[in-house]
Design an enzyme around this catalytic site. Sequence first.
Site: not given
Ligand code: UD1
Ligand code: UDP
Length: 371
Positions: A97, A119, A133, A209, A211, A242
């Site tokens: 999603d 999924e 999502e 984490h 939004r 995160h």
């Molecule tokens: C995204 C997904 C969410 C998922 C989550 C998993 C969407 C809309 N949201 O949300 O469904 O649950 O990923 O974690 O697709 N950042 C870093 N390094 C990284 C990753 C993130 O610096 O490796 C920071 C960046 O500043 C980035 C921010 O995190 O802009 C947010 O990342 P983003 O993918 O936009 O949103 P998530 O909340 O991670």
């Molecule tokens: N996870 C990880 N390291 C962490 C936290 C989570 O590898 O510090 C893994 C966790 O085992 C799971 C996935 O990340 O498989 C979940 O990701 P997240 O919670 O970011 O996203 P969501 O599942 O809510 O989309």
Amino acid sequence: MLKIMFVFGTRPEAIKMAPLVLESLKQKDKFKVKVVITGQHKEMLDEVLKIFKIVPDYDLKIMKKEQTIIDISISILEKMDKIIKKEKPEIIFVHGDTSTALNTAMVSFYNKIKVAHIEAGLRSYNMYSPFPEEMNRKLISSLTTYHFAPTENNKQNLLKENIKENVFVTGNTVIDALFSVIKENYVFESEILNNIDFKNKNIILLTCHRRENLGERMKDIFESLLEIIHQNKDIEIIFPMHKNPKIREIVNKVIGCQKQIHLIEPLGYVSFVNLMKKVKLILTDSGGIQEEAPALGKPVFVLRTETERSEALEAGTIKLIGVKKNNIINEVEEILKDKKKYNLMSQAKNPYGVGDSSKKILKIIDKIKER
Ligand code: UD1
Ligand code: UDP
């Protein structure tokens, strides 16, 4: 040979697509495989690719600090279109999603390439939670030809939306990934984790984490945790944060420096799941963790007001405790004191399969090819 393409961009998508990618690469006689990462995440994604030894054919490198959904969408629409036109796959696999998944599904549709949705069929029935999502996955279902639903509940959700053709129940590939990395007597790389007294203390693992939880809700969640540790000296909390800077801002403001709270960088996937196995209780707003923890016999308290993982609720492996301070405090204190309640949750059956989902999915895709 069927030309297939896997597209993903965030940590959870990578974890759940990895077993499928690896399995399809093994079946060289059946599939010609291309892997594209959008780079919606960077560090958190790279780490998963390293663990599963996946080398992408393309990396769109789209991540920006504090990116908006619009930023992500525009970059993917433009960049994926070029790759799809060049590679001309027959089927494109997207997962779940995220913005990566929705925008890739859209580009696939505009190029008249079939989408396989891994999924599929999860629904919270609240279009603003999880946001974006819930709407993403509904829209992806409309763009999809092959729907791979983890559970029967998920399939029923699709049927309610009149999606009846090519819906397959396969379990969740997250269990395939989990079983491939879980170890007995795991030793962490981190000294902080190796020094934690898992035997004598009540150790809670926290992730947060979403939004829709950013802002006041997250502040309330953290404040309730502060109250919990101040009232209960036997509780310690491990919080792999995160990378989102917005989350860290709230952490710094509300939690700061606390002896009973270990604030750490996101953990590598192998460390994280092995940590899940060692802790007493998990507090999270994550989706994937609601599916993994039951397979490890760990109760999960979900920091949200609804969940799309309804089968885990029914099985009794997770509980929605919402985001209100008093409720969080009461629920956590109660389960840690009430052994009977704790055992009921930790012994409930994991509804997400036995770790053979990737093989099942590829077998179905292979049969489809023959039609
Ligand atoms: C995204 C997904 C969410 C998922 C989550 C998993 C969407 C809309 N949201 O949300 O469904 O649950 O990923 O974690 O697709 N950042 C870093 N390094 C990284 C990753 C993130 O610096 O490796 C920071 C960046 O500043 C980035 C921010 O995190 O802009 C947010 O990342 P983003 O993918 O936009 O949103 P998530 O909340 O991670
Ligand atoms: N996870 C990880 N390291 C962490 C936290 C989570 O590898 O510090 C893994 C966790 O085992 C799971 C996935 O990340 O498989 C979940 O990701 P997240 O919670 O970011 O996203 P969501 O599942 O809510 O989309």
